[in-house]
Write a protein that holds these residues in place. Structure first.
Motif, mmCIF file in Angstrom:
data_model
loop_
_atom_site.group_PDB
_atom_site.id
_atom_site.type_symbol
_atom_site.label_atom_id
_atom_site.label_comp_id
_atom_site.label_asym_id
_atom_site.label_seq_id
_atom_site.Cartn_x
_atom_site.Cartn_y
_atom_site.Cartn_z
ATOM 1 N N VAL A 119 0.874 -1.173 0.000
ATOM 2 C CA VAL A 119 0.000 0.000 0.000
ATOM 3 C C VAL A 119 0.911 1.223 0.000
ATOM 4 N N ILE A 120 0.739 2.094 -0.993
ATOM 5 C CA ILE A 120 1.642 3.229 -1.175
ATOM 6 C C ILE A 120 0.887 4.542 -0.989
ATOM 7 N N TYR A 121 1.404 5.368 -0.099
ATOM 8 C CA TYR A 121 0.843 6.697 0.159
ATOM 9 C C TYR A 121 1.791 7.776 -0.338
ATOM 10 N N ALA A 122 1.230 8.881 -0.783
ATOM 11 C CA ALA A 122 2.010 10.097 -0.977
ATOM 12 C C ALA A 122 2.267 10.671 0.412
ATOM 13 N N VAL A 123 3.430 11.278 0.608
ATOM 14 C CA VAL A 123 3.803 11.832 1.908
ATOM 15 C C VAL A 123 4.195 13.287 1.738
ATOM 16 N N ASN A 124 3.650 14.146 2.620
ATOM 17 C CA ASN A 124 3.968 15.577 2.518
ATOM 18 C C ASN A 124 5.226 15.914 3.308
ATOM 19 N N ASN A 125 5.628 17.196 3.251
ATOM 20 C CA ASN A 125 6.890 17.604 3.857
ATOM 21 C C ASN A 125 6.878 17.564 5.388
ATOM 22 N N GLU A 126 5.743 17.293 5.989
ATOM 23 C CA GLU A 126 5.674 17.101 7.438
ATOM 24 C C GLU A 126 5.684 15.615 7.806
ATOM 25 N N GLY A 127 5.748 14.755 6.789
ATOM 26 C CA GLY A 127 5.799 13.321 7.027
ATOM 27 C C GLY A 127 4.447 12.660 7.143
ATOM 28 N N HIS A 128 3.373 13.373 6.801
ATOM 29 C CA HIS A 128 2.022 12.814 6.915
ATOM 30 C C HIS A 128 1.605 12.136 5.618
ATOM 31 N N ASN A 129 0.879 11.027 5.749
ATOM 32 C CA ASN A 129 0.282 10.384 4.584
ATOM 33 C C ASN A 129 -0.797 11.298 4.031
ATOM 34 N N VAL A 130 -0.842 11.424 2.723
ATOM 35 C CA VAL A 130 -1.821 12.284 2.055
ATOM 36 C C VAL A 130 -2.808 11.403 1.318
ATOM 37 N N HIS A 131 -4.079 11.710 1.463
ATOM 38 C CA HIS A 131 -5.109 10.976 0.729
ATOM 39 C C HIS A 131 -5.239 11.581 -0.657
ATOM 40 N N PHE A 132 -5.040 10.759 -1.638
ATOM 41 C CA PHE A 132 -5.043 11.132 -3.041
ATOM 42 C C PHE A 132 -6.475 11.383 -3.510
ATOM 43 N N LYS A 133 -6.690 12.470 -4.215
ATOM 44 C CA LYS A 133 -8.016 12.776 -4.761
ATOM 45 C C LYS A 133 -7.914 12.779 -6.288
#
Length: 138
Positions: free
Chosen positions: A85-99
């Protein structure tokens, strides 16, 4: 346990030599074969296409990388149990939900004409074995 905040940067990680990569993969495969000698075709890897990975990387301006989780789909025995399972990660290290509204349309999901549907992560990669080069993994 460290109390310093992790530094999430787009250059996290490091390249390793082919021999080291092979050693790590072989160690994993040998360990699994010892644990499951009657299952020689356990899933070693998943392939994900460049376009899907790029969509994740481009889904927001502050995306700096990807986080890859191991998953297990034992709730659906008709499917392959192992997952990535692959998540995008923002510069704060949080997983981002893809829209994505295009993906929603491809899945025939009922959404508004321009309303993007929120996906959490990328899954459904092509498993290896089954989807491997003829000569095995290199």
């Amino acid at each position: 346990m460290s109390t310093t905040k992790p530094n999430f940067t787009p250059d996290a990680g490091g390249f390793i030599h082919h021999d080291e990569a092979r050693r790590l993969r072989d160690n994993y495969c040998n360990k699994k074969r010892q644990k499951e000698p009657n299952n020689p075709d356990f899933i070693q890897a998943y392939f994900f296409g460049k376009e899907k990975l790029q969509q994740l990387l481009d889904c927001q301006e502050d995306i700096i990388g990807l986080r890859i989780y191991f998953g297990d789909d034992h709730d659906h025995p008709e499917k392959e149990l192992k997952k990535m399972v692959i998540y995008a990660v923002n510069n704060e290290g949080h997983n981002v939900h893809f829209k994505d509204s295009t993906a929603a349309k491809q899945m025939n999901l009922q959404v508004g004409a321009e309303a993007p549907i929120q996906f959490a992560a990328l899954d459904q990669g092509l498993p290896c074995p089954t989807n491997c080069p003829d000569t095995g993994t290199v």
